[in-house]
Design a protein around this motif. Structure first.
Motif, short mmCIF file in Angstrom:
data_model
loop_
_atom_site.label_atom_id
_atom_site.label_comp_id
_atom_site.label_asym_id
_atom_site.label_seq_id
_atom_site.Cartn_x
_atom_site.Cartn_y
_atom_site.Cartn_z
N ALA A 70 54.68 131.41 -29.99
CA ALA A 70 56.00 130.95 -29.53
C ALA A 70 56.32 129.57 -30.09
O ALA A 70 57.44 129.28 -30.47
CB ALA A 70 56.04 130.93 -28.00
N LYS A 71 55.31 128.69 -30.13
CA LYS A 71 55.52 127.33 -30.60
C LYS A 71 55.49 127.20 -32.11
O LYS A 71 55.84 126.17 -32.64
CB LYS A 71 54.42 126.40 -30.04
CG LYS A 71 54.62 125.94 -28.63
CD LYS A 71 53.60 124.88 -28.24
CE LYS A 71 53.61 123.63 -29.08
NZ LYS A 71 54.10 122.42 -28.41
N ALA A 72 55.00 128.26 -32.80
CA ALA A 72 54.67 128.17 -34.23
C ALA A 72 53.69 127.01 -34.42
O ALA A 72 53.84 126.17 -35.29
CB ALA A 72 55.92 128.00 -35.10
N PRO A 106 50.40 123.39 -23.79
CA PRO A 106 50.89 122.31 -24.65
C PRO A 106 52.30 121.93 -24.20
O PRO A 106 52.87 122.58 -23.32
CB PRO A 106 50.94 122.97 -26.03
CG PRO A 106 51.29 124.40 -25.72
CD PRO A 106 50.65 124.72 -24.38
N SER A 107 52.85 120.88 -24.77
CA SER A 107 54.24 120.55 -24.49
C SER A 107 55.12 121.74 -24.90
O SER A 107 54.86 122.40 -25.90
CB SER A 107 54.64 119.28 -25.22
OG SER A 107 54.29 119.37 -26.60
N ALA A 108 56.18 121.99 -24.10
CA ALA A 108 56.99 123.20 -24.29
C ALA A 108 58.12 122.97 -25.29
O ALA A 108 59.31 123.10 -24.97
CB ALA A 108 57.55 123.66 -22.94
N ASN A 109 57.72 122.60 -26.50
CA ASN A 109 58.66 122.43 -27.60
C ASN A 109 58.10 123.17 -28.81
O ASN A 109 56.89 123.42 -28.85
CB ASN A 109 58.80 120.95 -27.96
CG ASN A 109 57.45 120.29 -28.24
OD1 ASN A 109 56.74 119.94 -27.29
ND2 ASN A 109 57.08 120.20 -29.50
N ARG A 110 58.96 123.49 -29.77
CA ARG A 110 58.42 124.05 -31.01
C ARG A 110 57.58 123.00 -31.70
O ARG A 110 57.88 121.81 -31.64
CB ARG A 110 59.55 124.53 -31.92
CG ARG A 110 59.99 125.89 -31.49
CD ARG A 110 60.75 126.62 -32.57
NE ARG A 110 61.75 127.43 -31.90
CZ ARG A 110 61.48 128.57 -31.26
NH1 ARG A 110 60.24 129.06 -31.26
NH2 ARG A 110 62.42 129.22 -30.64
N VAL A 150 60.76 117.41 -30.85
CA VAL A 150 60.75 116.44 -29.75
C VAL A 150 60.32 117.13 -28.44
O VAL A 150 60.78 118.22 -28.12
CB VAL A 150 62.16 115.81 -29.59
CG1 VAL A 150 62.18 114.81 -28.44
CG2 VAL A 150 62.58 115.13 -30.89
N SER A 151 59.44 116.47 -27.67
CA SER A 151 58.92 117.05 -26.43
C SER A 151 60.01 117.15 -25.35
O SER A 151 60.92 116.34 -25.31
CB SER A 151 57.76 116.19 -25.90
OG SER A 151 56.73 116.18 -26.86
N PRO A 152 59.91 118.15 -24.47
CA PRO A 152 60.93 118.40 -23.44
C PRO A 152 60.60 117.71 -22.12
O PRO A 152 59.49 117.79 -21.62
CB PRO A 152 60.85 119.92 -23.26
CG PRO A 152 59.41 120.24 -23.52
CD PRO A 152 58.88 119.21 -24.49
N LEU A 180 56.30 110.72 -21.12
CA LEU A 180 55.50 110.77 -22.35
C LEU A 180 54.27 111.60 -22.04
O LEU A 180 53.80 111.61 -20.90
CB LEU A 180 55.00 109.38 -22.75
CG LEU A 180 56.01 108.36 -23.26
CD1 LEU A 180 55.29 107.03 -23.46
CD2 LEU A 180 56.65 108.83 -24.55
N GLU A 181 53.68 112.26 -23.04
CA GLU A 181 52.49 113.06 -22.82
C GLU A 181 51.31 112.20 -22.37
O GLU A 181 51.30 110.98 -22.51
CB GLU A 181 52.07 113.79 -24.11
CG GLU A 181 53.11 114.74 -24.66
CD GLU A 181 54.06 114.05 -25.62
OE1 GLU A 181 54.18 112.80 -25.57
OE2 GLU A 181 54.67 114.78 -26.41
N SER A 182 50.29 112.90 -21.87
CA SER A 182 49.09 112.22 -21.37
C SER A 182 48.37 111.46 -22.49
O SER A 182 48.46 111.82 -23.67
CB SER A 182 48.13 113.26 -20.78
OG SER A 182 47.76 114.20 -21.76
N SER A 187 53.90 113.69 -39.13
CA SER A 187 55.26 114.07 -38.78
C SER A 187 55.24 114.96 -37.54
O SER A 187 54.82 116.09 -37.57
CB SER A 187 55.93 114.81 -39.93
OG SER A 187 57.20 115.26 -39.50
N HIS A 188 55.70 114.41 -36.43
CA HIS A 188 55.61 115.06 -35.15
C HIS A 188 56.76 114.50 -34.35
O HIS A 188 57.23 113.41 -34.66
CB HIS A 188 54.27 114.68 -34.50
CG HIS A 188 53.71 115.74 -33.61
ND1 HIS A 188 52.76 116.61 -34.05
CD2 HIS A 188 53.95 116.06 -32.33
CE1 HIS A 188 52.43 117.42 -33.04
NE2 HIS A 188 53.15 117.11 -31.98
N TYR A 189 57.23 115.19 -33.36
CA TYR A 189 58.33 114.69 -32.54
C TYR A 189 59.57 114.45 -33.39
O TYR A 189 60.32 113.51 -33.15
CB TYR A 189 57.93 113.36 -31.84
CG TYR A 189 56.61 113.41 -31.14
CD1 TYR A 189 56.51 114.03 -29.90
CD2 TYR A 189 55.46 112.87 -31.71
CE1 TYR A 189 55.29 114.10 -29.24
CE2 TYR A 189 54.25 112.94 -31.05
CZ TYR A 189 54.18 113.55 -29.83
OH TYR A 189 52.99 113.60 -29.19
MG MG Z 1 53.07 118.30 -28.06
#
Ligand code: MG
Ligand code: TXA
Length: 313
Positions: free
Chosen positions: A47-49, A135-139, A143-145, A172-174, A222-224
């Motif tokens: 789902a996240k690829a 994981p964070s629920a974003n592709r 950007v994280s949700p 922000l994530e843990s 390259s993330h977020y």
């Molecule tokens: Mg994440």
């Protein structure tokens, strides 16, 4: 679905059948599945690829439950006791008899564990009666949700349920800390500041071994990534640029959002992903970003900004 008793019961039912549920945690929304089921966890990666070599965090309700999955050093125990439930993830050696599946760990003999401090997340883990990989629920790479609407934008119609639980308070994530050797190392800055962790340990955290390796694969550059280009450490905002401000240096403007007019880094963290998404949705070519101090939660904010500004691969 509302995150009330009926929503939590439905989430647990879906998770026990191997389905995917997006749920709020105090950090960001997570995309959860039964951590013991390879088949369920594989659906998260699809789902996240998300690359299958990037392991997931297993979420549990207590330190006791975590001790069944991982082996805790004295340092790891001290950190768990000080910060759980809360935005700290500990990477520890896998315990014999652990139930978290190989897919969730990306095949590693280590495991990332966290006890979230959100009543909905805790209620769903309890009702499902098992650790949840989330994981964070974003592709992957986006950007994280921090709201259910953000999750819906990436996954509407593709996952089994989204629980509506309001905006995530930390934003922000843990913080991810690896406790594999005598000296714990920080793999990812996040919702608990480095200095607070070091105060509990009584010494400095180490840095990740072999910078640039895939030791914590979520740390790729390259993330977020937003759609717009980011111009970091901007002292002023140019014509036509949107502005992600901190402490009111850009002045008022239609496309300016201030992370914290009073220069409070906790408030800035809580607003960060929300404001970044909101400005990006207005489709500017460029977003100027005011300097954010590197102390406290500013370390994690600057880490996300740096990755969001990196060229997309
Ligand atoms: Mg994440
Ligand atoms: O706040 C959070 O941590 C959120 C909420 C949903 O709990 N989750 C989250 O998950 O941010 P994710 O998958 O986006 O990030 C997990 C990070 C990644 O950088 C991953 O590489 C790292 O933890 N990680 C997981 N297991 C690991 C392991 N065994 N060794 C090293 N790093 C690991």
């Amino acid at each position: 679905m509302a995150a009330d008793a009926a929503g939590i019961a439905e989430a647990a039912r879906i998770l026990r059948r191997g389905g995917l549920v997006a749920l709020p945690t105090e950090t960001v929304y997570g995309l959860a599945a039964d951590a013991a089921s390879d088949a369920a966890v594989v659906r998260i990666y699809a789902a996240k690829a998300r690359p299958s070599f990037n392991p997931l965090i297993a979420h549990v309700t207590s330190l006791e439950a975590a001790l069944r999955q991982g082996i805790f050093s004295a340092g790891a125990l001290r950190l768990a006791e000080a910060f759980w439930p809360g935005p700290l993830t500990l990477v520890v050696p896998l315990a014999p008899g652990a139930t978290v599946c190989a897919a969730a760990r990306a095949g590693q003999q280590t495991i990332a564990l966290r006890v979230p401090a959100h009543p909905v997340a805790l209620a769903v883990i309890s009702a499902a009666g098992r650790p949840l990989a989330a994981p964070s629920a974003n592709r992957s790479g986006r950007v994280s949700p921090v709201t259910a609407a953000h999750v819906a934008r990436d996954f509407a119609g593709e996952i089994d349920l989204i629980l509506e639980g309001g905006r995530c308070p930390v934003g922000l994530e843990s913080t991810v800390v690896e406790c594999l050797e005598a000296h714990p190392r920080m793999l990812r800055p996040g919702g608990i500041a480095r200095t607070d962790i070091e105060a509990v340990l009584g010494h400095a955290l180490g840095e990740p071994a072999g910078a640039g390796s895939v030791r914590s694969p979520g740390m790729s550059r390259s993330h977020y990534a937003p759609r717009a280009t980011l111009r970091l450490e901007a002292a002023t905002r140019g014509d036509g640029e949107a502005g992600l401000d901190f402490g009111g240096i850009f002045g008022k403007g239609k496309n300016v959002l201030d992370l914290s007019p009073r220069r409070d880094l906790v408030e800035a963290a809580a607003n960060f992903f929300c404001f970044l998404r909101e400005l990006d949705a207005r489709e500017p070519a460029c977003i100027a970003v005011a300097p954010v101090p590197h102390e406290g939660l500013g370390e994690a904010i600057n880490d996300r900004l740096f990755r969001a500004a990196a060229p997309q691969s």
